[in-house]
Design an enzyme around this catalytic site. Structure first.
Site, mmCIF file in Angstrom:
data_model
loop_
_atom_site.group_PDB
_atom_site.id
_atom_site.type_symbol
_atom_site.label_atom_id
_atom_site.label_comp_id
_atom_site.label_asym_id
_atom_site.label_seq_id
_atom_site.Cartn_x
_atom_site.Cartn_y
_atom_site.Cartn_z
ATOM 1 N NE ARG A 210 -58.400 -43.891 -33.043
ATOM 2 C CZ ARG A 210 -58.776 -42.627 -32.861
ATOM 3 N NH1 ARG A 210 -59.396 -42.283 -31.770
ATOM 4 N NH2 ARG A 210 -58.542 -41.717 -33.793
ATOM 5 C CB THR A 211 -52.534 -47.137 -34.991
ATOM 6 O OG1 THR A 211 -53.878 -47.188 -35.434
ATOM 7 C CG2 THR A 211 -51.804 -48.400 -35.399
ATOM 8 C CE LYS B 30 -32.297 -35.052 -44.352
ATOM 9 N NZ LYS B 30 -31.205 -35.641 -43.576
ATOM 10 N NE ARG C 35 -51.803 -45.638 -39.611
ATOM 11 C CZ ARG C 35 -52.868 -45.350 -38.878
ATOM 12 N NH1 ARG C 35 -53.237 -44.084 -38.709
ATOM 13 N NH2 ARG C 35 -53.590 -46.299 -38.317
ATOM 14 C CG HIS D 51 -55.296 -50.554 -39.650
ATOM 15 N ND1 HIS D 51 -54.302 -50.894 -38.757
ATOM 16 C CD2 HIS D 51 -55.839 -49.383 -39.194
ATOM 17 C CE1 HIS D 51 -54.245 -49.979 -37.800
ATOM 18 N NE2 HIS D 51 -55.161 -49.059 -38.045
HETATM 19 N N1 CP Z 1 -58.232 -46.664 -35.920
HETATM 20 C C1 CP Z 1 -57.083 -46.023 -36.230
HETATM 21 O O1 CP Z 1 -56.253 -46.522 -37.018
HETATM 22 O O2 CP Z 1 -56.937 -44.827 -35.608
HETATM 23 P P1 CP Z 1 -55.704 -43.842 -35.759
HETATM 24 O O3 CP Z 1 -55.693 -43.360 -37.198
HETATM 25 O O4 CP Z 1 -55.913 -42.752 -34.781
HETATM 26 O O5 CP Z 1 -54.439 -44.635 -35.501
#
Ligand code: CP
Length: 305
Positions: free
Chosen positions: A53-54, A83, A104, A132
């Protein structure tokens, strides 16, 4: 220049501006009238941890607004981090190519470390079990859209509250609004970290720790289920012990208010029975869709367009 690293940095004015713009983005998307306001921009999406999703909603958001996207998935093995390149050097390079970086990482504090050396805005798309922020903003947007308000609501957060970065980001945002009540439903091993409990106490916000899901069902307006985060466990025996503690079943819905909503940041594993998806209170796929509009609004906020 701003970064989005932690929701504690956002004022109510910032949040309401983003939510209002997300509403505009939703309307523009649904009427096919999105303005290509980012057509000279390049957005880099660099993900050291898996995502559906993100990453894909950030990329779609950028493309819809006319930006170009460069992307690294599995960055731990598919970038020069493999590396041994540091996050600081990786960030310096990304700044040479892109106008904004979405990142991320499994390690808490990585987005913050990147921001220290970055000449371009960074969006923290999840750092370990810490934060998040874009997920929390889309959660807020969903609650506002479904309930028409962000105050005077009763919430239950259920499951892995220790490791839920969406929850850790959502708490400061919800606490910008008054008269909300919170129930934290988790096994002892997965309780909300002390810093958040202390925060509730300090702000004198009403909350209760609970062990039994059934106890809260009739009381809440928002039932937020969370996945037990297998990837955060060092010892798999500890994971096995708690992984199936809370499963929302069809029979539970009888007790849930008619106007309540069921949320989940997704992916779900074994927290919500699939038959529940057909119930109008199951808001989690609508919630995920809202991510697109909120991330479009976040880009506009950071690019000040
Ligand atoms: N909700 C969420 O962060 O989903 P993903 O890990 O699929 O990005």
């Amino acid at each position: 220049m701003h970064h989005i690293l932690n929701t504690k940095q956002l004022s109510k004015i910032d949040v309401e501006r983003i939510l209002k713009n997300a509403e505009k983005m939703e309307k523009e998307c649904k009427t096919g009238k999105v303005q290509k306001v980012l057509k000279d921009k390049v957005v880099a999406c660099v993900f050291f941890e898996p995502s559906t999703r993100t990453r894909l909603s950030f990329e779609t958001a950028a493309l819809k607004l006319g930006a170009s996207v460069i992307s690294v998935e599995n960055a731990t093995s598919n970038s020069s981090a493999y590396k041994g390149e540091s996050i600081e050097d990786t960030t310096r390079m990304l700044c040479s190519y892109a106008d904004l970086i979405v990142m991320r990482h499994s390690k808490t504090g990585t987005a913050e470390a990147a921001a220290k050396v970055s000449s371009k805005p960074i969006i923290n798309a999840g750092d370990g079990n810490n934060q998040h922020p874009s997920q929390a903003l889309l959660d807020l947007y969903t609650i506002k859209k479904e309930h028409g308000r962000l105050n005077n609501l009763s919430f239950a957060f259920v499951g892995d509250l220790l490791n839920s970065r969406p929850l850790h980001s959502l708490i400061p945002l919800l606490n910008l609004y008054s008269k909300n009540t919170f129930y934290f439903v988790s096994p002892k091993e997965l309780e909300l970290p002390k810093e958040y409990i202390d925060y509730f106490k300090k702000k004198n916000i009403s909350f209760k720790k609970i062990k039994n899901l059934e106890e809260v069902l009739s009381k809440v307006d928002v039932l937020y289920m969370t996945r037990v985060q297998k990837e955060r466990f060092v010892n798999m025996k500890d994971y096995e012990k708690v992984k199936d503690t809370f499963l929302l079943k069809m029979k539970h819905l009888e007790k849930l208010k008619k106007e309540a909503i069921i949320m989940h940041a997704l992916p779900r594993v074994n927290e919500i029975e699939q038959e529940i998806d057909q119930d109008s209170r199951a808001a989690y796929f609508r919630q995920a869709e809202n991510g697109l509009y909120v991330r479009m609004a976040l880009f506009q906020y950071l690019f000040e367009v």
